[in-house]
Scaffold this motif. Sequence first.
Motif, short mmCIF file in Angstrom:
data_model
loop_
_atom_site.label_atom_id
_atom_site.label_comp_id
_atom_site.label_asym_id
_atom_site.label_seq_id
_atom_site.Cartn_x
_atom_site.Cartn_y
_atom_site.Cartn_z
N LEU A 27 0.84 -1.20 0.00
CA LEU A 27 0.00 0.00 0.00
C LEU A 27 0.88 1.25 0.00
O LEU A 27 1.06 1.90 1.03
CB LEU A 27 -0.92 0.00 1.23
N PRO A 28 1.43 1.61 -1.14
CA PRO A 28 2.29 2.80 -1.19
C PRO A 28 1.54 4.10 -0.93
O PRO A 28 2.16 5.14 -0.70
CB PRO A 28 2.84 2.77 -2.63
N ASN A 29 0.22 4.05 -0.95
CA ASN A 29 -0.60 5.23 -0.68
C ASN A 29 -0.82 5.48 0.81
O ASN A 29 -1.48 6.45 1.18
CB ASN A 29 -1.97 5.08 -1.35
N CYS A 30 -0.25 4.62 1.66
CA CYS A 30 -0.53 4.68 3.09
C CYS A 30 0.76 4.81 3.89
O CYS A 30 1.73 4.10 3.63
CB CYS A 30 -1.29 3.41 3.52
N VAL A 31 0.78 5.73 4.86
CA VAL A 31 1.94 5.91 5.73
C VAL A 31 1.47 5.99 7.18
O VAL A 31 0.33 6.35 7.46
CB VAL A 31 2.75 7.18 5.38
N VAL A 32 2.39 5.68 8.10
CA VAL A 32 2.11 5.78 9.53
C VAL A 32 2.90 6.95 10.10
O VAL A 32 4.10 7.09 9.83
CB VAL A 32 2.51 4.49 10.28
N ARG A 33 2.23 7.77 10.87
CA ARG A 33 2.90 8.81 11.64
C ARG A 33 2.89 8.35 13.10
O ARG A 33 1.85 8.40 13.77
CB ARG A 33 2.18 10.15 11.49
N GLY A 34 4.03 7.86 13.55
CA GLY A 34 4.13 7.31 14.89
C GLY A 34 4.38 8.38 15.93
O GLY A 34 5.53 8.61 16.34
N ALA A 35 3.33 9.06 16.34
CA ALA A 35 3.45 10.15 17.30
C ALA A 35 2.08 10.47 17.87
O ALA A 35 1.05 10.06 17.33
CB ALA A 35 4.03 11.39 16.61
N ARG A 36 2.08 11.22 18.96
CA ARG A 36 0.82 11.73 19.48
C ARG A 36 0.33 12.84 18.57
O ARG A 36 1.12 13.62 18.02
CB ARG A 36 1.00 12.25 20.90
N LEU A 37 -0.97 12.92 18.41
CA LEU A 37 -1.56 13.91 17.51
C LEU A 37 -1.09 15.32 17.85
O LEU A 37 -0.80 16.12 16.95
CB LEU A 37 -3.08 13.82 17.59
N GLU A 38 -0.97 15.61 19.13
CA GLU A 38 -0.61 16.96 19.56
C GLU A 38 0.77 17.39 19.07
O GLU A 38 1.05 18.59 18.98
CB GLU A 38 -0.64 17.06 21.09
N LEU B 1 2.20 16.49 16.08
CA LEU B 1 2.34 16.50 14.63
C LEU B 1 2.24 17.92 14.08
O LEU B 1 1.42 18.72 14.54
CB LEU B 1 1.26 15.64 13.98
N ASP B 2 3.04 18.20 13.07
CA ASP B 2 2.91 19.48 12.37
C ASP B 2 1.60 19.48 11.60
O ASP B 2 1.28 18.50 10.91
CB ASP B 2 4.08 19.68 11.40
N ARG C 83 -6.74 22.03 13.72
CA ARG C 83 -5.63 22.67 12.99
C ARG C 83 -5.31 21.96 11.67
O ARG C 83 -4.58 22.48 10.84
CB ARG C 83 -4.38 22.74 13.88
N PHE C 84 -5.89 20.76 11.45
CA PHE C 84 -5.72 20.05 10.18
C PHE C 84 -6.87 20.36 9.21
O PHE C 84 -6.85 19.93 8.07
CB PHE C 84 -5.67 18.54 10.41
N SER C 85 -7.88 21.07 9.69
CA SER C 85 -9.13 21.22 8.95
C SER C 85 -9.17 22.50 8.13
O SER C 85 -8.69 23.56 8.56
CB SER C 85 -10.31 21.20 9.92
N THR C 86 -9.76 22.40 6.95
CA THR C 86 -10.07 23.54 6.10
C THR C 86 -11.59 23.58 5.92
O THR C 86 -12.28 22.63 6.31
CB THR C 86 -9.40 23.41 4.73
N PRO C 87 -12.13 24.62 5.32
CA PRO C 87 -13.58 24.64 5.10
C PRO C 87 -14.09 23.47 4.26
O PRO C 87 -15.29 23.15 4.31
CB PRO C 87 -13.81 25.98 4.38
N ASP C 88 -13.20 22.83 3.48
CA ASP C 88 -13.61 21.72 2.63
C ASP C 88 -13.34 20.35 3.24
O ASP C 88 -13.70 19.32 2.65
CB ASP C 88 -12.90 21.80 1.27
N THR C 89 -12.70 20.31 4.40
CA THR C 89 -12.37 19.03 5.03
C THR C 89 -13.63 18.31 5.51
O THR C 89 -14.50 18.91 6.14
CB THR C 89 -11.43 19.24 6.22
#
Length: 210
Positions: A117-128, A130-131, A155-161
Amino acid sequence: MISSEEDALTFVGEHHSDAVQRKLASFVTALQTENKKQNLVSAQSLNSVWQRHIVDSLQLARFVPRETLGPWIDLGTGAGLPGLVMAIAREDAEIILVESRAKRIEWLKGQIASLNLPNCVVRGARLETLDPIPVSVISARAFAPLTKLVRLAARFSTPDTIWLLPKGRSAAQEVAELPPRLRSLFHVEQSVTDPDAGIIVGKGLEAKAI
Protein backbone atom coordinates in the motif's frame (compact mmCIF):
# COMPACT_ATOMS: atom_id res chain seq x y z
CA MET A 1 -28.87 -2.81 7.32
CA ILE A 2 -25.93 -5.23 7.30
CA SER A 3 -26.71 -7.56 10.18
CA SER A 4 -24.51 -10.62 9.62
CA GLU A 5 -21.17 -11.81 8.31
CA GLU A 6 -22.96 -13.12 5.21
CA ASP A 7 -24.42 -9.67 4.55
CA ALA A 8 -21.02 -8.06 5.08
CA LEU A 9 -19.23 -10.40 2.70
CA THR A 10 -21.95 -9.84 0.10
CA PHE A 11 -21.52 -6.07 0.48
CA VAL A 12 -17.76 -6.32 -0.05
CA GLY A 13 -18.19 -8.58 -3.06
CA GLU A 14 -20.69 -6.22 -4.69
CA HIS A 15 -18.68 -3.05 -4.17
CA HIS A 16 -15.02 -4.02 -4.49
CA SER A 17 -12.74 -5.75 -6.97
CA ASP A 18 -11.28 -9.21 -6.50
CA ALA A 19 -7.88 -7.65 -5.78
CA VAL A 20 -9.32 -5.47 -2.99
CA GLN A 21 -11.23 -8.44 -1.59
CA ARG A 22 -8.04 -10.50 -1.42
CA LYS A 23 -6.19 -7.74 0.42
CA LEU A 24 -9.06 -7.29 2.86
CA ALA A 25 -9.08 -11.04 3.53
CA SER A 26 -5.32 -10.97 4.16
CA PHE A 27 -5.78 -8.06 6.56
CA VAL A 28 -8.53 -9.93 8.42
CA THR A 29 -6.28 -12.98 8.82
CA ALA A 30 -3.41 -10.82 10.06
CA LEU A 31 -5.70 -8.99 12.49
CA GLN A 32 -6.99 -12.25 13.93
CA THR A 33 -3.43 -13.51 14.41
CA GLU A 34 -2.00 -10.29 15.84
CA ASN A 35 -4.90 -9.87 18.25
CA LYS A 36 -3.58 -12.88 20.17
CA LYS A 37 -0.35 -10.93 20.78
CA GLN A 38 -1.74 -7.45 21.45
CA ASN A 39 -5.26 -6.27 22.12
CA LEU A 40 -6.05 -4.48 18.86
CA VAL A 41 -9.82 -5.11 19.02
CA SER A 42 -12.08 -6.99 21.41
CA ALA A 43 -11.73 -10.74 20.93
CA GLN A 44 -15.51 -11.14 20.75
CA SER A 45 -15.79 -8.66 17.88
CA LEU A 46 -13.63 -10.94 15.71
CA ASN A 47 -16.59 -13.32 15.51
CA SER A 48 -18.18 -10.66 13.29
CA VAL A 49 -15.00 -9.15 11.92
CA TRP A 50 -16.33 -8.38 8.43
CA GLN A 51 -19.43 -6.66 9.78
CA ARG A 52 -17.95 -4.98 12.88
CA HIS A 53 -14.63 -3.86 11.45
CA ILE A 54 -14.33 -4.16 7.67
CA VAL A 55 -17.70 -2.95 6.41
CA ASP A 56 -18.00 -0.61 9.39
CA SER A 57 -14.88 1.08 7.98
CA LEU A 58 -15.76 0.79 4.29
CA GLN A 59 -19.14 2.48 4.77
CA LEU A 60 -17.37 5.80 5.33
CA ALA A 61 -16.59 5.94 1.60
CA ARG A 62 -20.20 6.92 0.87
CA PHE A 63 -19.53 10.34 2.40
CA VAL A 64 -16.34 11.01 0.41
CA PRO A 65 -16.61 12.01 -3.27
CA ARG A 66 -14.56 9.75 -5.51
CA GLU A 67 -12.44 12.67 -6.70
CA THR A 68 -11.30 13.33 -3.12
CA LEU A 69 -7.83 11.78 -3.13
CA GLY A 70 -6.40 12.99 0.16
CA PRO A 71 -4.62 13.50 2.30
CA TRP A 72 -6.98 11.50 4.52
CA ILE A 73 -5.79 11.41 8.14
CA ASP A 74 -7.01 8.69 10.51
CA LEU A 75 -6.48 9.61 14.14
CA GLY A 76 -5.69 7.01 16.78
CA THR A 77 -5.94 4.36 14.10
CA GLY A 78 -5.05 1.45 16.40
CA ALA A 79 -5.55 -1.66 14.30
CA GLY A 80 -5.89 0.46 11.17
CA LEU A 81 -9.60 1.03 11.53
CA PRO A 82 -10.88 2.69 9.48
CA GLY A 83 -7.73 4.11 7.87
CA LEU A 84 -5.89 1.00 6.71
CA VAL A 85 -9.10 -0.55 5.42
CA MET A 86 -9.78 2.60 3.40
CA ALA A 87 -6.21 2.53 2.06
CA ILE A 88 -6.90 -0.95 0.71
CA ALA A 89 -10.22 0.10 -0.84
CA ARG A 90 -9.04 3.47 -2.17
CA GLU A 91 -5.54 2.96 -3.51
CA ASP A 92 -5.87 6.27 -5.36
CA ALA A 93 -6.14 8.17 -2.06
CA GLU A 94 -3.31 9.25 0.24
CA ILE A 95 -3.99 7.86 3.74
CA ILE A 96 -2.09 8.91 6.87
CA LEU A 97 -2.43 6.71 9.96
CA VAL A 98 -1.72 8.42 13.28
CA GLU A 99 -0.80 6.07 16.14
CA SER A 100 1.40 6.61 19.18
CA ARG A 101 1.77 3.07 20.58
CA ALA A 102 5.01 1.41 19.49
CA LYS A 103 3.76 -2.16 19.02
CA ARG A 104 0.83 -0.99 16.94
CA ILE A 105 3.06 1.27 14.84
CA GLU A 106 5.31 -1.67 14.06
CA TRP A 107 2.37 -3.89 13.12
CA LEU A 108 0.76 -1.22 10.94
CA LYS A 109 4.00 -0.65 9.04
CA GLY A 110 4.26 -4.40 8.50
CA GLN A 111 0.73 -4.51 7.10
CA ILE A 112 1.40 -1.60 4.74
CA ALA A 113 4.44 -3.44 3.41
CA SER A 114 2.84 -6.88 3.13
CA LEU A 115 -0.33 -5.52 1.50
CA ASN A 116 1.70 -3.28 -0.85
CA LEU A 117 0.00 0.00 0.00
CA PRO A 118 2.29 2.80 -1.19
CA ASN A 119 -0.60 5.23 -0.68
CA CYS A 120 -0.53 4.68 3.09
CA VAL A 121 1.94 5.91 5.73
CA VAL A 122 2.11 5.78 9.53
CA ARG A 123 2.90 8.81 11.64
CA GLY A 124 4.13 7.31 14.89
CA ALA A 125 3.45 10.15 17.30
CA ARG A 126 0.82 11.73 19.48
CA LEU A 127 -1.56 13.91 17.51
CA GLU A 128 -0.61 16.96 19.56
CA THR A 129 3.01 16.75 18.38
CA LEU A 130 2.34 16.50 14.63
CA ASP A 131 2.91 19.48 12.37
CA PRO A 132 -0.46 20.57 10.99
CA ILE A 133 -1.19 20.02 7.32
CA PRO A 134 -4.46 20.70 5.48
CA VAL A 135 -6.29 17.45 4.80
CA SER A 136 -9.33 16.42 2.79
CA VAL A 137 -10.70 13.94 5.33
CA ILE A 138 -10.34 13.50 9.09
CA SER A 139 -11.52 10.19 10.51
CA ALA A 140 -11.38 8.77 14.00
CA ARG A 141 -12.98 5.73 15.56
CA ALA A 142 -13.27 5.68 19.36
CA PHE A 143 -10.42 8.19 19.66
CA ALA A 144 -11.91 10.91 21.86
CA PRO A 145 -15.22 12.65 22.63
CA LEU A 146 -16.22 15.06 19.89
CA THR A 147 -15.54 18.27 21.83
CA LYS A 148 -11.99 17.13 22.61
CA LEU A 149 -11.41 15.74 19.13
CA VAL A 150 -12.43 19.01 17.48
CA ARG A 151 -10.05 20.90 19.73
CA LEU A 152 -7.15 18.55 18.93
CA ALA A 153 -7.71 18.12 15.19
CA ALA A 154 -9.10 21.47 14.04
CA ARG A 155 -5.63 22.67 12.99
CA PHE A 156 -5.72 20.05 10.18
CA SER A 157 -9.13 21.22 8.95
CA THR A 158 -10.07 23.54 6.10
CA PRO A 159 -13.58 24.64 5.10
CA ASP A 160 -13.61 21.72 2.63
CA THR A 161 -12.37 19.03 5.03
CA ILE A 162 -14.82 16.20 5.65
CA TRP A 163 -14.97 14.83 9.22
CA LEU A 164 -16.03 11.18 9.57
CA LEU A 165 -16.37 9.98 13.14
CA PRO A 166 -18.04 6.60 13.76
CA LYS A 167 -19.76 6.60 17.13
CA GLY A 168 -22.16 4.46 19.10
CA ARG A 169 -25.34 5.68 20.73
CA SER A 170 -23.59 8.84 21.91
CA ALA A 171 -23.36 10.44 18.45
CA ALA A 172 -26.31 12.82 18.69
CA GLN A 173 -25.50 13.76 22.27
CA GLU A 174 -21.89 14.56 21.39
CA VAL A 175 -23.00 16.87 18.58
CA ALA A 176 -25.47 18.55 20.95
CA GLU A 177 -22.64 19.27 23.40
CA LEU A 178 -20.67 21.33 20.86
CA PRO A 179 -20.73 25.12 21.11
CA PRO A 180 -23.53 26.56 18.93
CA ARG A 181 -21.08 28.04 16.40
CA LEU A 182 -19.72 24.53 15.70
CA ARG A 183 -22.86 22.46 16.17
CA SER A 184 -24.33 23.47 12.83
CA LEU A 185 -21.28 22.06 11.02
CA PHE A 186 -21.93 18.47 12.17
CA HIS A 187 -24.79 16.03 11.81
CA VAL A 188 -25.38 12.33 12.45
CA GLU A 189 -25.84 9.64 9.80
CA GLN A 190 -27.09 6.13 10.53
CA SER A 191 -24.48 3.35 10.51
CA VAL A 192 -25.30 0.52 8.12
CA THR A 193 -23.70 -2.08 10.41
CA ASP A 194 -25.39 -1.28 13.74
CA PRO A 195 -28.92 0.08 14.25
CA ASP A 196 -27.81 1.73 17.50
CA ALA A 197 -24.72 3.45 16.06
CA GLY A 198 -24.29 6.75 14.29
CA ILE A 199 -21.58 8.40 12.22
CA ILE A 200 -20.85 12.04 12.96
CA VAL A 201 -20.25 13.83 9.64
CA GLY A 202 -18.91 17.36 9.50
CA LYS A 203 -17.71 19.97 7.04
CA GLY A 204 -16.89 23.66 7.07
CA LEU A 205 -14.71 23.80 10.18
CA GLU A 206 -11.75 26.17 9.95
CA ALA A 207 -8.91 26.01 12.44
CA LYS A 208 -9.35 29.68 13.30
CA ALA A 209 -12.89 28.94 14.49
CA ILE A 210 -11.56 27.10 17.55
